[in-house]
Design a protein around this motif. Structure first.
Motif, mmCIF file in Angstrom:
data_model
loop_
_atom_site.group_PDB
_atom_site.id
_atom_site.type_symbol
_atom_site.label_atom_id
_atom_site.label_comp_id
_atom_site.label_asym_id
_atom_site.label_seq_id
_atom_site.Cartn_x
_atom_site.Cartn_y
_atom_site.Cartn_z
ATOM 1 N N ILE A 1 -16.521 4.838 4.334
ATOM 2 C CA ILE A 1 -17.621 4.056 3.770
ATOM 3 C C ILE A 1 -18.942 4.777 4.011
ATOM 4 C CG2 ILE A 1 -18.902 1.881 3.936
ATOM 5 C CD1 ILE A 1 -16.319 0.603 4.995
ATOM 6 N N ASP A 2 -19.784 4.760 3.003
ATOM 7 C CA ASP A 2 -21.165 5.224 3.123
ATOM 8 C C ASP A 2 -22.079 4.103 2.638
ATOM 9 O OD1 ASP A 2 -21.542 7.726 4.250
ATOM 10 O OD2 ASP A 2 -21.308 8.788 2.344
ATOM 11 N N VAL A 3 -23.220 3.954 3.292
ATOM 12 C CA VAL A 3 -24.233 3.003 2.833
ATOM 13 C C VAL A 3 -25.107 3.717 1.819
ATOM 14 C CG1 VAL A 3 -26.228 1.623 3.495
ATOM 15 C CG2 VAL A 3 -24.205 1.686 4.974
ATOM 16 N N ILE A 4 -25.256 3.108 0.659
ATOM 17 C CA ILE A 4 -26.139 3.661 -0.372
ATOM 18 C C ILE A 4 -27.533 3.064 -0.234
ATOM 19 C CG2 ILE A 4 -26.553 3.824 -2.854
ATOM 20 C CD1 ILE A 4 -23.512 3.893 -3.200
ATOM 21 N N LYS A 5 -27.593 1.723 -0.110
ATOM 22 C CA LYS A 5 -28.913 1.101 0.071
ATOM 23 C C LYS A 5 -28.766 -0.325 0.588
ATOM 24 C CE LYS A 5 -29.657 -0.908 -4.465
ATOM 25 N NZ LYS A 5 -30.583 -1.148 -5.544
ATOM 26 N N PHE A 6 -29.839 -0.776 1.207
ATOM 27 C CA PHE A 6 -29.965 -2.166 1.636
ATOM 28 C C PHE A 6 -30.847 -2.870 0.633
ATOM 29 C CE2 PHE A 6 -28.670 -0.191 5.524
ATOM 30 C CZ PHE A 6 -27.997 -1.177 6.240
ATOM 31 N N GLY A 7 -30.342 -3.958 0.061
ATOM 32 C CA GLY A 7 -31.143 -4.795 -0.814
ATOM 33 C C GLY A 7 -31.703 -5.958 -0.012
ATOM 34 N N HIS A 8 -32.352 -6.879 -0.684
ATOM 35 C CA HIS A 8 -32.940 -8.054 -0.031
ATOM 36 C C HIS A 8 -31.848 -8.966 0.532
ATOM 37 C CE1 HIS A 8 -35.963 -11.095 0.753
ATOM 38 N NE2 HIS A 8 -35.281 -11.981 0.049
ATOM 39 N N THR A 9 -30.808 -9.205 -0.258
ATOM 40 C CA THR A 9 -29.688 -10.051 0.173
ATOM 41 C C THR A 9 -28.368 -9.287 0.165
ATOM 42 O OG1 THR A 9 -29.219 -10.822 -2.073
ATOM 43 C CG2 THR A 9 -30.779 -12.130 -0.763
ATOM 44 N N MET B 1 -22.107 -5.817 -1.749
ATOM 45 C CA MET B 1 -21.719 -6.935 -0.901
ATOM 46 C C MET B 1 -22.959 -7.800 -0.706
ATOM 47 S SD MET B 1 -18.617 -5.923 -0.442
ATOM 48 C CE MET B 1 -17.926 -6.987 0.808
ATOM 49 N N VAL B 2 -22.800 -9.129 -0.790
ATOM 50 C CA VAL B 2 -23.940 -10.046 -0.707
ATOM 51 C C VAL B 2 -23.792 -10.968 0.492
ATOM 52 C CG1 VAL B 2 -25.197 -11.895 -1.894
ATOM 53 C CG2 VAL B 2 -24.334 -9.944 -3.195
ATOM 54 N N SER B 3 -24.895 -11.137 1.207
ATOM 55 C CA SER B 3 -24.988 -12.043 2.350
ATOM 56 C C SER B 3 -25.296 -13.448 1.828
ATOM 57 C CB SER B 3 -26.125 -11.557 3.263
ATOM 58 O OG SER B 3 -26.343 -12.445 4.319
ATOM 59 N N LEU B 4 -24.526 -14.440 2.301
ATOM 60 C CA LEU B 4 -24.728 -15.815 1.864
ATOM 61 C C LEU B 4 -25.226 -16.695 3.004
ATOM 62 C CD1 LEU B 4 -21.458 -16.415 -0.190
ATOM 63 C CD2 LEU B 4 -23.683 -15.625 -1.035
ATOM 64 N N GLY B 5 -25.965 -17.729 2.625
ATOM 65 C CA GLY B 5 -26.403 -18.734 3.585
ATOM 66 C C GLY B 5 -25.382 -19.857 3.667
ATOM 67 N N GLU B 6 -25.682 -20.853 4.469
ATOM 68 C CA GLU B 6 -24.793 -22.007 4.640
ATOM 69 C C GLU B 6 -24.571 -22.749 3.323
ATOM 70 O OE1 GLU B 6 -22.979 -22.907 7.280
ATOM 71 O OE2 GLU B 6 -23.719 -21.097 8.260
ATOM 72 N N ASP B 7 -25.539 -22.658 2.412
ATOM 73 C CA ASP B 7 -25.427 -23.340 1.118
ATOM 74 C C ASP B 7 -24.612 -22.547 0.099
ATOM 75 O OD1 ASP B 7 -27.172 -21.252 0.646
ATOM 76 O OD2 ASP B 7 -28.801 -22.516 -0.123
ATOM 77 N N GLN C 1 -31.634 -0.513 7.596
ATOM 78 C CA GLN C 1 -30.915 0.719 7.911
ATOM 79 C C GLN C 1 -29.651 0.403 8.700
ATOM 80 O OE1 GLN C 1 -33.614 3.081 10.198
ATOM 81 N NE2 GLN C 1 -33.448 1.822 12.014
ATOM 82 N N VAL C 2 -28.742 1.370 8.712
ATOM 83 C CA VAL C 2 -27.484 1.209 9.433
ATOM 84 C C VAL C 2 -27.772 1.078 10.922
ATOM 85 C CG1 VAL C 2 -25.309 2.348 10.050
ATOM 86 C CG2 VAL C 2 -26.186 2.498 7.714
ATOM 87 N N GLU C 3 -27.123 0.109 11.536
ATOM 88 C CA GLU C 3 -27.225 -0.072 12.986
ATOM 89 C C GLU C 3 -25.851 0.154 13.588
ATOM 90 O OE1 GLU C 3 -28.764 -3.946 13.823
ATOM 91 O OE2 GLU C 3 -30.681 -3.550 12.871
#
Length: 127
Positions: free
Chosen positions: A70-78, A103-109, A119-121
Motif C-alpha cells: 500500500i502507498d498513500v497518494i493523498k489525504f482528503g478532508h474525509t 477510503m472514507v471516514s464516517l461519523g456515528e451518523d 500525513q502518514v503516522e
C-alpha cells in the motif's frame, strides 16, 4: 511501497483453473486497505468508496505467498486515497495493481466525517 500483509494461497482460495480466485484476492485487498485506513485515520468506521481500474497482471498458485503493498497518494478532508500492488513474495512478480482506492471516514451518523490527518503516522510516533 510498503508491503504490510502476506497471504498463503490455499486450496479454498483457488478458482476452477487452480489459480488464485480474483474475488478472494480483492477481498484480501479491501480488508487490508480498511485496516490500514482505520489505523491511519484513527476511526473504525471506514468504507471503500472507489477503486480505479483493477489490473490483473499474473496469477498465483496454491502454495504461493502473496504480499499486499500500500502507498498513500493523498489525504482528503474525509478520505484517504491509496494505491495497491500485490506481488508474489518469492518471485516479486506483480499479480495485481490498483492505481487509486478511496477510503472514507464516517461519523456515528454514517455520513463522511473530517479526520484532520495530513500525513502518514507510524504507530511508534503515536506512543
Amino acid at each position: 511501497m510498503r508491503f504490510h500483509t502476506r497471504k498463503w494461497v490455499k486450496p479454498e482460495d483457488l478458482n476452477p483453473n487452480h489459480t488464485l480466485f480474483g474475488g478472494r484476492l480483492l477481498a484480501w485487498i479491501d480488508e487490508e486497505l480498511a485496516l490500514y485506513s482505520i489505523i491511519q485515520l484513527q476511526n473504525q468506521k471506514i468504507v471503500t468508496k472507489h477503486m480505479s481500474e483493477i489490473n490483473f497482471r499474473s496469477s498465483a498458485k496454491q502454495g504461493d505467498i502473496v504480499e499486499i503493498g500500500i502507498d498513500v497518494i493523498k489525504f482528503g478532508h474525509t478520505s484517504l486515497t491509496l494505491s495497491c500492488t500485490v506481488r508474489n513474495m518469492m518471485t516479486r512478480e506483480s499479480i495485481i495493481t490498483i492505481d487509486t482506492i478511496t477510503m472514507v471516514s464516517l461519523g456515528e451518523d454514517g455520513k463522511p466525517k473530517a479526520h484532520g490527518k495530513t500525513q502518514v503516522e507510524f504507530s511508534k510516533d503515536r506512543l
